[in-house]
Design a protein around this motif. Sequence first.
Motif, short mmCIF file in Angstrom:
data_model
loop_
_atom_site.label_atom_id
_atom_site.label_comp_id
_atom_site.label_asym_id
_atom_site.label_seq_id
_atom_site.Cartn_x
_atom_site.Cartn_y
_atom_site.Cartn_z
N ILE A 32 0.84 -1.20 0.00
CA ILE A 32 0.00 0.00 0.00
C ILE A 32 0.87 1.25 0.00
N VAL A 33 1.90 1.26 0.88
CA VAL A 33 2.79 2.42 0.94
C VAL A 33 3.44 2.65 -0.43
N LEU A 34 3.89 1.56 -1.05
CA LEU A 34 4.53 1.67 -2.36
C LEU A 34 3.59 2.25 -3.41
N LEU A 35 2.36 1.77 -3.37
CA LEU A 35 1.37 2.22 -4.34
C LEU A 35 1.12 3.72 -4.19
N VAL A 36 0.98 4.15 -2.93
CA VAL A 36 0.74 5.57 -2.67
C VAL A 36 1.93 6.40 -3.16
N ILE A 37 3.14 5.93 -2.84
CA ILE A 37 4.32 6.67 -3.26
C ILE A 37 4.41 6.73 -4.79
N ALA A 38 4.12 5.60 -5.43
CA ALA A 38 4.17 5.58 -6.89
C ALA A 38 3.15 6.56 -7.46
N ALA A 39 1.96 6.58 -6.88
CA ALA A 39 0.91 7.48 -7.38
C ALA A 39 1.33 8.93 -7.22
N ILE A 40 1.82 9.27 -6.03
CA ILE A 40 2.23 10.66 -5.79
C ILE A 40 3.33 11.06 -6.76
N THR A 41 4.34 10.19 -6.89
CA THR A 41 5.45 10.49 -7.79
C THR A 41 4.94 10.70 -9.21
N TYR A 42 4.04 9.80 -9.63
CA TYR A 42 3.53 9.89 -10.99
C TYR A 42 2.77 11.19 -11.21
N ILE A 43 1.92 11.51 -10.24
CA ILE A 43 1.12 12.73 -10.37
C ILE A 43 2.02 13.97 -10.40
N VAL A 44 2.98 14.00 -9.46
CA VAL A 44 3.84 15.18 -9.38
C VAL A 44 4.64 15.37 -10.67
N PHE A 45 5.16 14.25 -11.20
CA PHE A 45 6.08 14.42 -12.32
C PHE A 45 5.44 14.38 -13.70
N TYR A 46 4.31 13.69 -13.83
CA TYR A 46 3.72 13.61 -15.16
C TYR A 46 2.52 14.53 -15.34
N LEU A 47 1.86 14.90 -14.24
CA LEU A 47 0.65 15.69 -14.41
C LEU A 47 0.83 17.16 -14.07
N LEU A 48 1.79 17.49 -13.21
CA LEU A 48 1.97 18.89 -12.85
C LEU A 48 2.69 19.72 -13.92
N PRO A 49 3.75 19.19 -14.55
CA PRO A 49 4.44 20.01 -15.54
C PRO A 49 3.52 20.34 -16.71
N THR A 50 3.71 21.51 -17.30
CA THR A 50 2.82 21.92 -18.38
C THR A 50 3.05 21.07 -19.63
N ASN A 51 4.29 20.59 -19.82
CA ASN A 51 4.56 19.83 -21.03
C ASN A 51 5.41 18.59 -20.73
N PRO A 52 4.78 17.55 -20.16
CA PRO A 52 5.57 16.38 -19.77
C PRO A 52 6.24 15.68 -20.96
N ALA A 53 5.61 15.76 -22.12
CA ALA A 53 6.21 15.11 -23.29
C ALA A 53 7.55 15.75 -23.62
N ARG A 54 7.55 17.09 -23.55
CA ARG A 54 8.78 17.82 -23.81
C ARG A 54 9.86 17.44 -22.79
N LEU A 55 9.43 17.29 -21.52
CA LEU A 55 10.38 16.95 -20.47
C LEU A 55 10.86 15.50 -20.60
N SER A 56 9.95 14.61 -21.00
CA SER A 56 10.31 13.20 -21.10
C SER A 56 11.27 12.95 -22.24
#
Lengths: 331, 330
Positions: free
Chosen positions: B14-38
């Motif tokens: 459960i802890v891992l899942l939560v951490i993965a979700a937070i990390t994913y949200i912070v890094f893929y959904l917050l930036p305005t252009n994740p494709a450019r960053l990726s």
Amino acid sequence: MTTTLEAEEVSGRKTGFRQVVAHVRADRWASASAIVIIVFAVAALFAPVLTLITGQNPYTYHLNALNDSGAPVGFGGGISATHWFGVEPLTGRDLFSIVLYGARTSLGVGISATILAVAVGVLVGLTAGFIGGWYDRIVSRVIDVMFGFPSLVFMISLTAIVAATFPRPVLIVLVIGFFGWPAVARVVRGQTLSLRERNFVTASTAMGAGSWHVLIRQLLPNVSATIIVYTTILIPSMIGIEAALSFLGVGVPPPTPSWGRSIGDAIAWVQTDPFYLVFPGGALFLITLAFNGLGDGLRDALDPRSRGSRARTSRTGRSRSSRARMRGARS
Amino acid sequence: MVRFIAYRLLGMLIVLLVIAAITYIVFYLLPTNPARLSCGKPCTPENLQRVKEFMGYDSPWYAQFWDFLRGIVFGRTYGSGADAIVCPGPCFGYSFRLNDTVTNLILTRFPVTASIAVGAAVVWLLFGVAGGVIAALKRGTAIDRGVMGVAIAGVSAPSYLVGLLAILLFGFTLGWLPTGGYVPFTQNPLEWFTHLILPWCTLAFISGAIYARLTRGQMIEAMGEDYIRTARAKGLRESTVVFRHGLRNALIPVVTIFGLDLGALLGGAVISEKIFSMQGLGALLLDAVASLDLPVVVGFTIFSAFLIVFANFVVDLIYGVLDPRVKVRT
């Protein structure tokens, strides 16, 4: 009635402000540490005035103080009457000013981040311990998750995605402070849990005091000793993390002086100009040592261990969490 | 015991899942252009196009996150047809900049970091605990003050300062040890060892200091407990009293932080790797951050979270051995 009970609590523990000061003054190491901290704080506050003495600033290049390969000319990295700590290799900027202004960065970021962490941690810890139930369970799980976070990795990574327009020092304070609160919250929660069952809280509630009153006037004063010790211990680790981030090149951006970045730059010069490492490194070491020394002294003066049953919670809490704070940043 | 392990495993997931979700949200959904960053720096137009297709921009975020989670377990395929890139599980993402799977990148760097971390951990645990026990038993004497004096210096010194001074002294001035770099064990075990002495000692000095302070405090407390008096009254030898009864109890919190420290260190000895110019996991992360290689950053963050959470799990199991009360409670 309430006041009598409170006064009894305080006098029974001998942790009044005056006793603490007396205890720290009697402790050679703690008082020496306090003096070092004051000196650094004054130096940081009056950095512009102090640099006026030599007429330097941390931004002007002095290329004439360097030889052809960019190394400072003269003994000890170019120490002279105008450049007390010598100059920076490659740019010739005055190292004394850089170290002084670096103290502003370190102390500013370190103390702000600590205030943030302690404020959030105390609020969350007090309420979780006092309210209990599902709220407490959620808070405890959140704290668990926070401890599972690779904080240094996350801090480094965040600097990559946050827009460059967002002021970096603010970002660093927010990020470091954010990873600091769970440590405080865990300890405060533990203490609140045991305090909640004490007679003075029951008495206060029985007399019709509201939750807010109990939290602020009854519980908070009783955990204040722990909070003070924690704050003192957190500051040096926050300073250390800022320096570590700057050392790794993801902290405060140049040209803002930062000890960590100077030390990072000094890697390339460690053989030709070791003094470039010694001054910022020594400053960072001294201030950290001083805060740790004062923290130890304060802990002896306010030791929660000597206070019966509460000791157990706070002790394990402390050993776990104060380390958790330092973990990644020191590797 | 089985129930205890199952319960802990579930909590870990459960802890891992939560951490993965937070990390994913912070890094893929917050930036305005994740494709450019990726896409990384430099970002060629072809790469950008590939990233956009592969990221599945048209699908909603939870679908993207689900694909990501599935990939960690089962692996995934980016794109389709001839251009498709297969990322076998466990797939932590694909770096379009380095044209390699994040899992591969992590695996190639892991031996470097593991060599640093495990060796240093052994040294600091030995010296830290030994120092703490000696200081506690000789409490108040010159030995105690000496050990604790060294310890507070170790606690306050930043690792990079100690490391750089060590390089200056043992590397440049005395010329006894290499100043940096890493030699694989399989290539030359002796060189591997000599290159690692300085990083080990540097890390052991700063971390061992914390262990010494903690062990001393715990030991003093444990030796004051009633069961120590009982053990002495039974006529047990002093060494048995100290090690079997005192140290065993004093070690419990030490084990806690040891697990966490080792877990965190295995996830990248970022600072040590930079000082001693070793290309380990920490260097991989710093490169990825500098070149805005987002998949590496995200995959790496989740990977190191996994290490810390796993270390926590192991610590919980060791607790069961050290402290029989833990088993009773669950």
